[in-house]
Design a protein around this motif. Structure first.
Motif, mmCIF file in Angstrom:
data_model
loop_
_atom_site.group_PDB
_atom_site.id
_atom_site.type_symbol
_atom_site.label_atom_id
_atom_site.label_comp_id
_atom_site.label_asym_id
_atom_site.label_seq_id
_atom_site.Cartn_x
_atom_site.Cartn_y
_atom_site.Cartn_z
ATOM 1 N N ASP A 16 -23.783 7.308 -31.230
ATOM 2 C CA ASP A 16 -24.433 6.223 -31.956
ATOM 3 C C ASP A 16 -25.760 5.862 -31.293
ATOM 4 O O ASP A 16 -25.786 5.508 -30.116
ATOM 5 C CB ASP A 16 -23.512 5.002 -31.981
ATOM 6 C CG ASP A 16 -24.026 3.899 -32.897
ATOM 7 O OD1 ASP A 16 -25.169 4.005 -33.385
ATOM 8 O OD2 ASP A 16 -23.276 2.934 -33.126
ATOM 9 N N PRO A 17 -26.886 5.928 -32.020
ATOM 10 C CA PRO A 17 -28.184 5.617 -31.424
ATOM 11 C C PRO A 17 -28.562 4.144 -31.451
ATOM 12 O O PRO A 17 -29.658 3.774 -31.052
ATOM 13 C CB PRO A 17 -29.151 6.424 -32.294
ATOM 14 C CG PRO A 17 -28.519 6.389 -33.648
ATOM 15 C CD PRO A 17 -27.038 6.429 -33.410
ATOM 16 N N ALA A 24 -30.314 -2.243 -22.495
ATOM 17 C CA ALA A 24 -31.707 -1.825 -22.657
ATOM 18 C C ALA A 24 -31.725 -0.340 -23.003
ATOM 19 O O ALA A 24 -30.787 0.398 -22.694
ATOM 20 C CB ALA A 24 -32.503 -2.067 -21.378
ATOM 21 N N ALA A 25 -32.781 0.077 -23.680
ATOM 22 C CA ALA A 25 -32.952 1.489 -24.031
ATOM 23 C C ALA A 25 -34.219 2.031 -23.389
ATOM 24 O O ALA A 25 -35.212 1.304 -23.256
ATOM 25 C CB ALA A 25 -33.020 1.674 -25.545
ATOM 26 N N THR A 157 -35.363 -3.997 -25.105
ATOM 27 C CA THR A 157 -34.106 -4.567 -25.605
ATOM 28 C C THR A 157 -34.185 -4.789 -27.114
ATOM 29 O O THR A 157 -33.280 -5.380 -27.699
ATOM 30 C CB THR A 157 -33.794 -5.903 -24.897
ATOM 31 O OG1 THR A 157 -34.906 -6.799 -25.067
ATOM 32 C CG2 THR A 157 -33.537 -5.692 -23.406
ATOM 33 N N ASP A 158 -35.249 -4.302 -27.730
ATOM 34 C CA ASP A 158 -35.461 -4.469 -29.170
ATOM 35 C C ASP A 158 -34.953 -3.227 -29.912
ATOM 36 O O ASP A 158 -35.482 -2.127 -29.724
ATOM 37 C CB ASP A 158 -36.950 -4.674 -29.449
ATOM 38 C CG ASP A 158 -37.238 -4.744 -30.948
ATOM 39 O OD1 ASP A 158 -36.458 -5.395 -31.669
ATOM 40 O OD2 ASP A 158 -38.225 -4.132 -31.397
ATOM 41 N N PRO A 159 -33.940 -3.369 -30.770
ATOM 42 C CA PRO A 159 -33.394 -2.198 -31.479
ATOM 43 C C PRO A 159 -34.423 -1.456 -32.326
ATOM 44 O O PRO A 159 -34.375 -0.224 -32.430
ATOM 45 C CB PRO A 159 -32.283 -2.800 -32.351
ATOM 46 C CG PRO A 159 -31.896 -4.065 -31.654
ATOM 47 C CD PRO A 159 -33.167 -4.593 -31.061
ATOM 48 N N ASP A 160 -35.361 -2.178 -32.933
ATOM 49 C CA ASP A 160 -36.363 -1.520 -33.775
ATOM 50 C C ASP A 160 -37.277 -0.627 -32.941
ATOM 51 O O ASP A 160 -37.654 0.479 -33.368
ATOM 52 C CB ASP A 160 -37.193 -2.561 -34.528
ATOM 53 C CG ASP A 160 -36.396 -3.290 -35.590
ATOM 54 O OD1 ASP A 160 -35.362 -2.741 -36.043
ATOM 55 O OD2 ASP A 160 -36.779 -4.408 -35.968
ATOM 56 N N GLU A 164 -37.729 3.472 -33.138
ATOM 57 C CA GLU A 164 -39.038 4.119 -33.254
ATOM 58 C C GLU A 164 -39.188 5.242 -32.232
ATOM 59 O O GLU A 164 -39.773 6.289 -32.521
ATOM 60 C CB GLU A 164 -40.142 3.081 -33.058
ATOM 61 C CG GLU A 164 -41.550 3.651 -33.166
ATOM 62 C CD GLU A 164 -42.628 2.621 -32.853
ATOM 63 O OE1 GLU A 164 -43.782 3.026 -32.655
ATOM 64 O OE2 GLU A 164 -42.302 1.423 -32.798
ATOM 65 N N TRP A 165 -38.649 5.026 -31.036
ATOM 66 C CA TRP A 165 -38.756 6.059 -29.999
ATOM 67 C C TRP A 165 -38.043 7.349 -30.392
ATOM 68 O O TRP A 165 -38.377 8.424 -29.887
ATOM 69 C CB TRP A 165 -38.192 5.532 -28.678
ATOM 70 C CG TRP A 165 -39.075 4.500 -28.026
ATOM 71 C CD1 TRP A 165 -40.365 4.213 -28.338
ATOM 72 C CD2 TRP A 165 -38.711 3.621 -26.964
ATOM 73 N NE1 TRP A 165 -40.842 3.202 -27.531
ATOM 74 C CE2 TRP A 165 -39.853 2.819 -26.675
ATOM 75 C CE3 TRP A 165 -37.549 3.420 -26.214
ATOM 76 C CZ2 TRP A 165 -39.854 1.854 -25.671
ATOM 77 C CZ3 TRP A 165 -37.548 2.450 -25.226
ATOM 78 C CH2 TRP A 165 -38.679 1.679 -24.954
ATOM 79 N N LEU A 166 -37.056 7.260 -31.264
ATOM 80 C CA LEU A 166 -36.360 8.476 -31.696
ATOM 81 C C LEU A 166 -37.295 9.432 -32.416
ATOM 82 O O LEU A 166 -37.026 10.629 -32.502
ATOM 83 C CB LEU A 166 -35.178 8.117 -32.598
ATOM 84 C CG LEU A 166 -34.014 7.389 -31.913
ATOM 85 C CD1 LEU A 166 -32.990 6.959 -32.934
ATOM 86 C CD2 LEU A 166 -33.379 8.287 -30.854
#
Length: 322
Positions: A16-17, A24-25, A157-160, A164-166
């Motif tokens: 799951d992305p 954090a991502a 920490t922002d899912p959007d 976008e990084w994907l």
């Protein structure tokens, strides 16, 4: 007491992305995991497995003059070429020493993408939660005005933003790494998570390991713009169920097979070669692959067989490098 680098903290794969609250991502880089420390002028640059890499990357060692003494970072070694990550340029530097390493450092300079802080001016930071380590890492880059070979890995920490990084897969990013904000740095533990971008693609079976009636893996190719069948990668080991789908679909190669006389590596970074049986390049298969590939277009990681496509002509498969 002498301070030593801890074993790297590791990541477990997830399907799951989506970035969840409390995490954090960071972008997942296509390079070599590395840790570096400087202590009273002594520099240690080591791989995930503990291999000393300092002599292979003199520009990174030289860059430690920008860091405070008794400081250690965790990150990724990467090389850029033509606006994308070039893993093969990085790999080609591992065995070089002395003048050879210095020459390649000039030709293919390496960057250390820092994503964690393990020690800061003598203070062990591994017991700090990620959010505190991250803030201190950002402050280190700002206060020291760090420049090449140092690069600060983005974090959000922002899912959007993470979503976008994907889309960065076009430049060689592999996906995302997720880290809990309140988690300390745990050596050798798989406390982080990683999501790899994968895509479905088609390729032509040019050879197999095992037998034609029960292949263990498939060696895959695509035709280039000059009509030559180029090797693009191989599959993971097939399950018995998947292998049973091939009897009658593969024919032994004739004398004019385009791969006659070729040898195939068992994997990146090894000199072991595969024992293969060449087949008529007539069967198309659909595979799941991740986005990591070299500059020529070969897949760096084994593909997963999705299904056979006897209904598709080899001429309909995308050209090599696309």
């Amino acid at each position: 007491m002498t301070w030593t680098l801890p074993d790297p903290m590791l990541a477990a794969p997830v399907a799951d992305p989506v970035l969840r609250p409390g995490w954090a991502a960071e972008p997942k880089w296509d390079g070599f995991r590395a840790q570096i420390s400087i202590d009273t002028g002594r520099v240690v640059l080591r791989s995930r497995r503990g291999t000393d890499m300092a002599s292979a990357f003199p520009e990174v060692v030289a860059g430690t003059t920008q860091l405070p003494d008794a400081t250690a970072l965790d990150g990724e070694l990467v090389v850029w070429e033509g606006g994308r990550l070039a893993f093969e340029r990085l790999q080609g530097r591992l065995q070089r020493r002395g003048a050879g390493a210095a020459r390649l450092a000039e030709q293919w300079p390496c960057h250390f993408v820092a994503f964690d802080l393990l020690r800061l001016a003598g203070t062990d930071t591994t017991a700090w939660p990620y959010r505190r380590r991250r803030a201190a890492l950002e402050e280190l880059f700002t206060e020291q005005d760090l420049s090449a070979p140092w690069t600060l890995c983005p974090s959000t920490t922002d899912p959007d933003t993470a979503t976008e990084w994907l889309s960065w897969s076009a430049v060689g990013m592999e996906g995302l790494c997720f880290k809990r904000l309140d988690d300390r740095y745990r050596p050798a533990a798989r406390g982080w998570q990683k999501y790899k971008v994968r895509e479905t693609s088609e390729a032509i079976v040019g050879a197999v390991t095992g037998t034609l009636t029960a292949p263990r893996s498939l060696l895959l190719g695509r035709y280039d713009t000059d009509g030559r069948l180029q090797y693009t990668g191989r599959t993971t080991t097939l399950t018995q169920t998947a292998g049973r789908a091939f009897p009658g679909l593969l024919a032994p190669a004739g004398d004019e097979h385009p791969w006659t006389g070729w040898t195939f590596s068992a994997g990146w970074g090894t000199r072991e070669t595969l024992t293969v049986t060449l087949v008529q390049p007539e069967l198309v298969v659909e595979v799941d692959v991740d986005v990591a590939h070299d500059a020529s277009g070969r897949w760096r990681h084994p593909a997963r067989l999705h299904r056979t496509r006897p209904d598709v002509s080899p001429s309909d498969v995308a050209r090599f490098g696309n």
